[in-house]
Design a protein around this motif. Sequence first.
Motif, PDB file in Angstrom:
ATOM      1  N   ALA A 146      60.348  96.071 -78.380  1.00 31.21           N
ATOM      2  CA  ALA A 146      59.241  95.451 -77.637  1.00 31.21           C
ATOM      3  C   ALA A 146      58.094  95.054 -78.558  1.00 31.21           C
ATOM      4  O   ALA A 146      57.456  94.017 -78.354  1.00 31.21           O
ATOM      5  N   ALA A 147      57.821  95.850 -79.572  1.00 32.65           N
ATOM      6  CA  ALA A 147      56.743  95.522 -80.503  1.00 32.65           C
ATOM      7  C   ALA A 147      57.064  94.233 -81.266  1.00 32.65           C
ATOM      8  O   ALA A 147      56.176  93.406 -81.515  1.00 32.65           O
ATOM      9  N   TYR A 148      58.309  94.039 -81.616  1.00 35.54           N
ATOM     10  CA  TYR A 148      58.701  92.812 -82.321  1.00 35.54           C
ATOM     11  C   TYR A 148      58.592  91.603 -81.392  1.00 35.54           C
ATOM     12  O   TYR A 148      58.160  90.533 -81.808  1.00 35.54           O
ATOM     13  N   ILE A 149      58.959  91.783 -80.140  1.00 38.70           N
ATOM     14  CA  ILE A 149      58.822  90.697 -79.159  1.00 38.70           C
ATOM     15  C   ILE A 149      57.354  90.296 -79.025  1.00 38.70           C
ATOM     16  O   ILE A 149      57.015  89.114 -78.990  1.00 38.70           O
ATOM     17  N   GLU A 150      56.478  91.282 -78.977  1.00 43.70           N
ATOM     18  CA  GLU A 150      55.034  90.993 -78.902  1.00 43.70           C
ATOM     19  C   GLU A 150      54.571  90.267 -80.149  1.00 43.70           C
ATOM     20  O   GLU A 150      53.812  89.296 -80.075  1.00 43.70           O
ATOM     21  N   TYR A 151      55.031  90.706 -81.304  1.00 42.75           N
ATOM     22  CA  TYR A 151      54.648  90.065 -82.573  1.00 42.75           C
ATOM     23  C   TYR A 151      55.086  88.594 -82.585  1.00 42.75           C
ATOM     24  O   TYR A 151      54.307  87.707 -82.937  1.00 42.75           O
ATOM     25  N   VAL A 152      56.320  88.326 -82.175  1.00 44.43           N
ATOM     26  CA  VAL A 152      56.825  86.951 -82.157  1.00 44.43           C
ATOM     27  C   VAL A 152      56.039  86.118 -81.166  1.00 44.43           C
ATOM     28  O   VAL A 152      55.674  84.967 -81.445  1.00 44.43           O
ATOM     29  N   ALA A 153      55.743  86.676 -79.985  1.00 45.32           N
ATOM     30  CA  ALA A 153      54.975  85.939 -78.980  1.00 45.32           C
ATOM     31  C   ALA A 153      53.580  85.605 -79.499  1.00 45.32           C
ATOM     32  O   ALA A 153      53.065  84.512 -79.269  1.00 45.32           O
ATOM     33  N   ARG A 154      52.964  86.531 -80.211  1.00 43.89           N
ATOM     34  CA  ARG A 154      51.631  86.273 -80.760  1.00 43.89           C
ATOM     35  C   ARG A 154      51.679  85.211 -81.866  1.00 43.89           C
ATOM     36  O   ARG A 154      50.836  84.321 -81.918  1.00 43.89           O
ATOM     37  N   GLN A 155      52.667  85.302 -82.752  1.00 39.47           N
ATOM     38  CA  GLN A 155      52.743  84.378 -83.883  1.00 39.47           C
ATOM     39  C   GLN A 155      53.157  82.972 -83.461  1.00 39.47           C
ATOM     40  O   GLN A 155      52.566  81.992 -83.908  1.00 39.47           O
ATOM     41  N   LEU A 180      53.645  81.704 -80.139  1.00 35.97           N
ATOM     42  CA  LEU A 180      53.130  81.138 -78.891  1.00 35.97           C
ATOM     43  C   LEU A 180      51.634  81.331 -78.707  1.00 35.97           C
ATOM     44  O   LEU A 180      51.060  80.791 -77.765  1.00 35.97           O
ATOM     45  N   GLY A 181      51.003  82.119 -79.553  1.00 34.05           N
ATOM     46  CA  GLY A 181      49.568  82.347 -79.432  1.00 34.05           C
ATOM     47  C   GLY A 181      49.197  83.205 -78.235  1.00 34.05           C
ATOM     48  O   GLY A 181      48.114  83.054 -77.676  1.00 34.05           O
ATOM     49  N   VAL A 182      50.073  84.081 -77.828  1.00 27.89           N
ATOM     50  CA  VAL A 182      49.837  84.947 -76.670  1.00 27.89           C
ATOM     51  C   VAL A 182      48.799  86.010 -77.027  1.00 27.89           C
ATOM     52  O   VAL A 182      48.781  86.530 -78.131  1.00 27.89           O
ATOM     53  N   ILE A 183      47.927  86.309 -76.053  1.00 33.40           N
ATOM     54  CA  ILE A 183      46.938  87.376 -76.256  1.00 33.40           C
ATOM     55  C   ILE A 183      47.124  88.425 -75.178  1.00 33.40           C
ATOM     56  O   ILE A 183      47.720  88.171 -74.129  1.00 33.40           O
ATOM     57  N   ARG A 184      46.594  89.596 -75.417  1.00 36.60           N
ATOM     58  CA  ARG A 184      46.643  90.676 -74.427  1.00 36.60           C
ATOM     59  C   ARG A 184      45.588  90.445 -73.360  1.00 36.60           C
ATOM     60  O   ARG A 184      44.643  89.682 -73.546  1.00 36.60           O
ATOM     61  N   ALA A 185      45.706  91.153 -72.259  1.00 30.78           N
ATOM     62  CA  ALA A 185      44.750  91.001 -71.162  1.00 30.78           C
ATOM     63  C   ALA A 185      43.369  91.501 -71.554  1.00 30.78           C
ATOM     64  O   ALA A 185      42.358  90.986 -71.077  1.00 30.78           O
ATOM     65  N   ASP A 186      43.300  92.477 -72.451  1.00 33.44           N
ATOM     66  CA  ASP A 186      42.004  93.036 -72.836  1.00 33.44           C
ATOM     67  C   ASP A 186      41.414  92.355 -74.075  1.00 33.44           C
ATOM     68  O   ASP A 186      40.395  92.797 -74.587  1.00 33.44           O
ATOM     69  N   GLU A 187      42.008  91.277 -74.539  1.00 31.95           N
ATOM     70  CA  GLU A 187      41.491  90.571 -75.718  1.00 31.95           C
ATOM     71  C   GLU A 187      40.741  89.318 -75.299  1.00 31.95           C
ATOM     72  O   GLU A 187      41.016  88.709 -74.269  1.00 31.95           O
ATOM     73  N   THR A 188      39.769  88.953 -76.122  1.00 36.66           N
ATOM     74  CA  THR A 188      38.994  87.736 -75.898  1.00 36.66           C
ATOM     75  C   THR A 188      39.038  86.908 -77.172  1.00 36.66           C
ATOM     76  O   THR A 188      38.901  87.438 -78.272  1.00 36.66           O
ATOM     77  N   ILE A 189      39.198  85.609 -77.014  1.00 32.12           N
ATOM     78  CA  ILE A 189      39.234  84.712 -78.166  1.00 32.12           C
ATOM     79  C   ILE A 189      37.912  83.960 -78.232  1.00 32.12           C
ATOM     80  O   ILE A 189      37.447  83.404 -77.229  1.00 32.12           O
ATOM     81  N   PHE A 190      37.312  83.974 -79.396  1.00 30.76           N
ATOM     82  CA  PHE A 190      36.086  83.231 -79.629  1.00 30.76           C
ATOM     83  C   PHE A 190      36.392  82.073 -80.557  1.00 30.76           C
ATOM     84  O   PHE A 190      37.017  82.249 -81.600  1.00 30.76           O
ATOM     85  N   LYS A 191      35.946  80.875 -80.191  1.00 26.79           N
ATOM     86  CA  LYS A 191      36.109  79.706 -81.048  1.00 26.79           C
ATOM     87  C   LYS A 191      34.723  79.244 -81.439  1.00 26.79           C
ATOM     88  O   LYS A 191      33.878  78.982 -80.590  1.00 26.79           O
ATOM     89  N   PHE A 192      34.506  79.150 -82.737  1.00 25.59           N
ATOM     90  CA  PHE A 192      33.212  78.735 -83.248  1.00 25.59           C
ATOM     91  C   PHE A 192      33.330  77.335 -83.824  1.00 25.59           C
ATOM     92  O   PHE A 192      34.276  77.029 -84.550  1.00 25.59           O
ATOM     93  N   ALA A 193      32.367  76.496 -83.488  1.00 24.49           N
ATOM     94  CA  ALA A 193      32.349  75.147 -84.022  1.00 24.49           C
ATOM     95  C   ALA A 193      31.882  75.194 -85.457  1.00 24.49           C
ATOM     96  O   ALA A 193      30.968  75.950 -85.811  1.00 24.49           O
ATOM     97  N   ASP A 194      32.495  74.406 -86.286  1.00 27.78           N
ATOM     98  CA  ASP A 194      32.119  74.339 -87.695  1.00 27.78           C
ATOM     99  C   ASP A 194      30.891  73.450 -87.828  1.00 27.78           C
ATOM    100  O   ASP A 194      30.900  72.302 -87.424  1.00 27.78           O
ATOM    101  N   LYS A 195      29.814  73.987 -88.373  1.00 27.35           N
ATOM    102  CA  LYS A 195      28.552  73.236 -88.484  1.00 27.35           C
ATOM    103  C   LYS A 195      28.709  72.037 -89.403  1.00 27.35           C
ATOM    104  O   LYS A 195      28.049  71.029 -89.217  1.00 27.35           O
ATOM    105  N   ALA A 196      29.572  72.116 -90.377  1.00 26.56           N
ATOM    106  CA  ALA A 196      29.760  71.002 -91.309  1.00 26.56           C
ATOM    107  C   ALA A 196      30.427  69.815 -90.635  1.00 26.56           C
ATOM    108  O   ALA A 196      30.206  68.671 -91.029  1.00 26.56           O
ATOM    109  N   SER A 197      31.209  70.042 -89.599  1.00 21.51           N
ATOM    110  CA  SER A 197      31.922  68.928 -88.942  1.00 21.51           C
ATOM    111  C   SER A 197      31.076  68.272 -87.860  1.00 21.51           C
ATOM    112  O   SER A 197      31.421  67.211 -87.365  1.00 21.51           O
ATOM    113  N   GLN A 198      29.943  68.858 -87.455  1.00 20.10           N
ATOM    114  CA  GLN A 198      29.084  68.255 -86.438  1.00 20.10           C
ATOM    115  C   GLN A 198      28.128  67.271 -87.099  1.00 20.10           C
ATOM    116  O   GLN A 198      27.649  67.491 -88.201  1.00 20.10           O
ATOM    117  N   PRO A 199      27.845  66.140 -86.402  1.00 21.62           N
ATOM    118  CA  PRO A 199      26.932  65.124 -86.985  1.00 21.62           C
ATOM    119  C   PRO A 199      25.489  65.568 -87.029  1.00 21.62           C
ATOM    120  O   PRO A 199      24.985  66.367 -86.362  1.00 21.62           O
TER     121      PRO A 199
END
Length: 98
Positions: free
Chosen positions: A68-77, A79-98
């Motif tokens: 099961a741990a390997y299945i989770e690892y493959v799903a994360r790598q 498919l980008g799957v996250i756990r229910a208790d995880e949060t993803i933060f995306k930060f905008a790159d200041k250099a790419s903004q005008p």
Amino acid sequence: MTLRQKWGYGILAGALFLLLLVIVFGDNGLLELQRLRVAHQQLVQQNECLGQENLRMYRAIERLQNDAAYIEYVARQELGVIRADETIFKFADKASQP
């Protein structure tokens, strides 16, 4: 040595030379044998690589069926799957903004 003997030795030498050419350059000659040896060595190496790849894939299949741990690892790598208790933060790159 008579002229007849000289001609006989000359013809014999010529025949031996032609036989040598056939042995070296003929359809089943030494050059063909060398080419076949190289091709055989390449096929042996390719077969070994395929055997290793098959073993790697067999192990991955076994882990996917039983680990099961390997299945989770493959799903994360893959498919980008996250756990229910995880949060993803995306930060905008200041250099790419005008």
